[in-house]
Scaffold this active site. Structure first.
Site, short mmCIF file in Angstrom:
data_model
loop_
_atom_site.label_atom_id
_atom_site.label_comp_id
_atom_site.label_asym_id
_atom_site.label_seq_id
_atom_site.Cartn_x
_atom_site.Cartn_y
_atom_site.Cartn_z
N GLY A 36 0.80 -1.23 0.00
CA GLY A 36 0.00 0.00 0.00
C GLY A 36 0.83 1.27 0.00
CB ALA A 37 3.56 2.50 1.48
CG ASP A 46 18.58 13.49 -2.51
OD1 ASP A 46 17.65 13.21 -3.29
OD2 ASP A 46 18.54 14.44 -1.70
CD GLU A 71 17.92 2.85 -5.46
OE1 GLU A 71 18.31 4.01 -5.27
OE2 GLU A 71 18.64 1.85 -5.34
C1 LIG Z 1 12.64 -5.23 -9.06
C2 LIG Z 1 12.33 -4.22 -8.02
C3 LIG Z 1 13.23 -4.02 -6.96
C4 LIG Z 1 12.89 -3.16 -5.93
N1 LIG Z 1 13.74 -3.07 -4.84
C5 LIG Z 1 13.27 -2.40 -3.73
C6 LIG Z 1 14.01 -2.46 -2.49
O1 LIG Z 1 15.07 -3.09 -2.40
N2 LIG Z 1 13.49 -1.85 -1.41
C7 LIG Z 1 12.31 -1.14 -1.47
O2 LIG Z 1 11.90 -0.58 -0.46
N3 LIG Z 1 11.61 -1.04 -2.64
C8 LIG Z 1 12.06 -1.66 -3.76
N4 LIG Z 1 11.34 -1.61 -4.92
C9 LIG Z 1 10.10 -0.84 -4.96
C10 LIG Z 1 10.13 0.33 -5.92
O3 LIG Z 1 10.94 1.36 -5.40
C11 LIG Z 1 8.67 0.75 -6.19
O4 LIG Z 1 8.13 -0.25 -7.03
C12 LIG Z 1 8.55 2.11 -6.81
O5 LIG Z 1 8.94 3.11 -5.90
C13 LIG Z 1 7.13 2.41 -7.29
O6 LIG Z 1 6.17 2.04 -6.35
P1 LIG Z 1 4.92 1.14 -6.83
O7 LIG Z 1 5.46 0.01 -7.59
O8 LIG Z 1 4.06 0.86 -5.65
O9 LIG Z 1 4.14 2.06 -7.86
P2 LIG Z 1 3.07 3.22 -7.51
O10 LIG Z 1 3.62 4.17 -6.52
O11 LIG Z 1 1.76 2.59 -7.23
O12 LIG Z 1 3.01 3.96 -8.91
C14 LIG Z 1 2.23 3.48 -10.01
C15 LIG Z 1 2.36 4.49 -11.14
O13 LIG Z 1 1.81 5.76 -10.71
C16 LIG Z 1 2.81 6.77 -10.87
N5 LIG Z 1 2.69 7.74 -9.79
C17 LIG Z 1 2.58 7.51 -8.46
N6 LIG Z 1 2.53 8.67 -7.78
C18 LIG Z 1 2.62 9.66 -8.70
C19 LIG Z 1 2.63 11.09 -8.64
N7 LIG Z 1 2.56 11.74 -7.47
N8 LIG Z 1 2.73 11.78 -9.79
C20 LIG Z 1 2.83 11.14 -10.99
N9 LIG Z 1 2.82 9.80 -11.12
C21 LIG Z 1 2.72 9.07 -9.99
C22 LIG Z 1 4.14 6.04 -10.81
O14 LIG Z 1 5.19 6.77 -11.44
C23 LIG Z 1 3.80 4.75 -11.55
O15 LIG Z 1 3.87 4.97 -12.94
C24 LIG Z 1 11.69 -2.43 -5.98
C25 LIG Z 1 10.81 -2.58 -7.08
C26 LIG Z 1 11.11 -3.47 -8.08
C27 LIG Z 1 10.13 -3.66 -9.21
#
Ligand SMILES: Cc1cc2nc3c(=O)[nH]c(=O)nc-3n(C[C@H](O)[C@H](O)[C@H](O)COP(=O)(O)OP(=O)(O)OC[C@H]3O[C@@H](n4cnc5c(N)ncnc54)[C@H](O)[C@@H]3O)c2cc1C
Length: 400
Positions: free
Chosen positions: A130-131, A240, A363
């Protein structure tokens, strides 16, 4: 701006390139078919001194600059973005601790992980189902109980999660305060930390992600990093820095796409000549080369700023989105230049295309990077004198 490397850093750059040529590039395709943690290559990278570069000397690390880290990330990313992510992931996991922990905490919790004979791993636990982009929505809770904290919650997408001995966890100590109620903790692996669902991915299969479940995980109070409520600041300061590392992996992918496409364009003949002699192809290669070069410069600049202690939120966001967009575009163009061969698994570039996509997502997605850059530009422009002053251009018109 001075990018010149010390002799030590120059040797590290050469070592990373030689390591990639011998241990990464020739094996990356085979390894990704196994879809498992690439233990042997990581062991070799550890022995070659390519991991944990940013840990300060007081805590047993080499204490190298972020700029030198980007050289290793670019070199390994050139060979395989997935392997580079696995090898460099301790940077993401431990940077919050370098940013916010005391030297005593680093010595106690991080030094034992980086000074043994085998690589040990940390994992960065921010994201939850959810985050994602909205870190303020973190639901994992940390509750103080005497001299301990009790952590409960589920993190997902945790890179190197199943391998990790130490989790850097962002949990809420005061949920009503949203981002201001987030705190950062070091959580050693225990029976109360469980590996959940392993994520199945399109690309970067040489890195592993999983859910990590914290069930009444009790940790001593000295596992709090900084103060309660410092978590969001620590996470953003970390990103950053580490986004320059992702931009460096992306630069490696962007450059590899240029090199593979150019090699192919020289040897592939159609209509009685090499396809590279068609202007339509050579112009594409020129654009691809320029994109890779621009990505490299922005990446090194963002890293150099961080090393100088200059705030680089805008520049690391530029580097991350420009370099990962360059990697994606170059990989797509390399597939196009190689025609049907570009689409085959036996050739190198379809993997680049699958791997590059993730660089635009993790990231912080590239939309979030643009949000960061845009808000910084607006803030900076508020007090900017461009030298052009509109005194009056009609009733109710803005006066600049
Ligand atoms: C292979 C992989 C490795 C990862 N490794 C880690 C890790 O080691 N540790 C960790 O904590 N996380 C990790 N992540 C998580 C990653 O950082 C998140 O997937 C990413 O930050 C996006 O979050 P979400 O997938 O929930 O997408 P969401 O936040 O749900 O976003 C969905 C879409 O909406 C867009 N969006 C959301 N908010 C806005 C806004 N305000 N304005 C415009 N567009 C917006 C996004 O750009 C995206 O296109 C990993 C992810 C993957 C896929």
């Amino acid at each position: 701006m001075d990018y010149s490397l010390s002799e030590k850093e120059q040797k590290l750059w050469e070592r990373a390139k030689a390591f990639t040529l011998e241990h990464i590039t020739p094996h990356a395709h085979e390894l990704e078919k196994k879809n498992e943690f690439p233990k042997e290559v990581v062991q070799k990278a550890f022995e070659a001194g390519l991991m944990n570069l940013h840990i300060p000397t007081e805590a047993g690390g080499p204490g190298l600059s972020l700029l030198s880290e980007t050289f290793v990330s670019e070199a390994t990313g050139y060979g395989c973005a997935g392997l580079a992510t696995t090898i460099m992931c301790n940077n993401l996991a431990f940077t919050p601790l370098v940013v916010g922990a005391t030297t005593e905490q680093l010595k106690k919790y991080v030094e034992p992980l980086i000074t043994g004979k085998e690589p040990k791993f940390g994992a960065f636990c921010l994201t939850e189902r959810g985050a994602g982009s909205d870190a303020g929505a973190v639901a994992t809770r940390a509750v103080r109980d005497g001299d301990e904290y009790i952590i409960n919650g589920v993190k997902c997408y945790t890179t190197n999660g199943p391998q990790a001995s130490l989790f850097t966890v962002f949990a809420s100590t005061q949920p009503e305060l949203k981002t201001k109620g987030l705190s950062c903790f070091m959580v050693p692996k225990s029976k109360a930390t469980k590996v959940g669902h392993i994520e199945n991915k399109m690309g970067q299969k040489n890195s592993i992600q999983s859910e990590i479940i914290f069930e009444d995980a009790r940790i001593p109070k000295d596992c709090l990093v900084g103060k309660e409520g410092d978590g969001f600041r620590i996470a953003m300061t970390t990103l950053d820095k580490t986004r320059a590392g992702i931009a460096a992996i992306a630069t490696g992918v962007a450059q590899r796409a240029v090199d593979e496409a150019a090699k192919f364009a020289n040897i592939r003949h159609q209509f009685g000549q090499s396809i590279g002699r068609f202007q339509g192809i050579s112009f594409m290669l020129a654009d691809m080369g320029a994109r890779a070069a621009a990505a490299r410069q922005l990446t090194r600049y963002a890293a150099w700023m961080a090393d100088q202690g200059i705030r680089n939120s805008k520049d690391s966001a530029y580097a991350k989105f420009l370099a990962s967009d360059a990697a994606m575009q170059n990989a797509t163009d390399a597939v196009q230049i190689m025609g049907g061969y570009g689409y085959l698994e036996e050739y190198p570039v379809e993997k680049l295309m699958r791997d590059a996509k993730l660089l635009q997502i993790y990231e912080g997605t590239n939309q979030i990077q643009r949000l960061v850059a845009g808000s910084n530009i607006l803030r900076e422009s508020a007090n900017l004198d461009t030298g052009f002053h509109v005194k009056y251009s009609g009733r109710d018109a803005p006066v600049m």
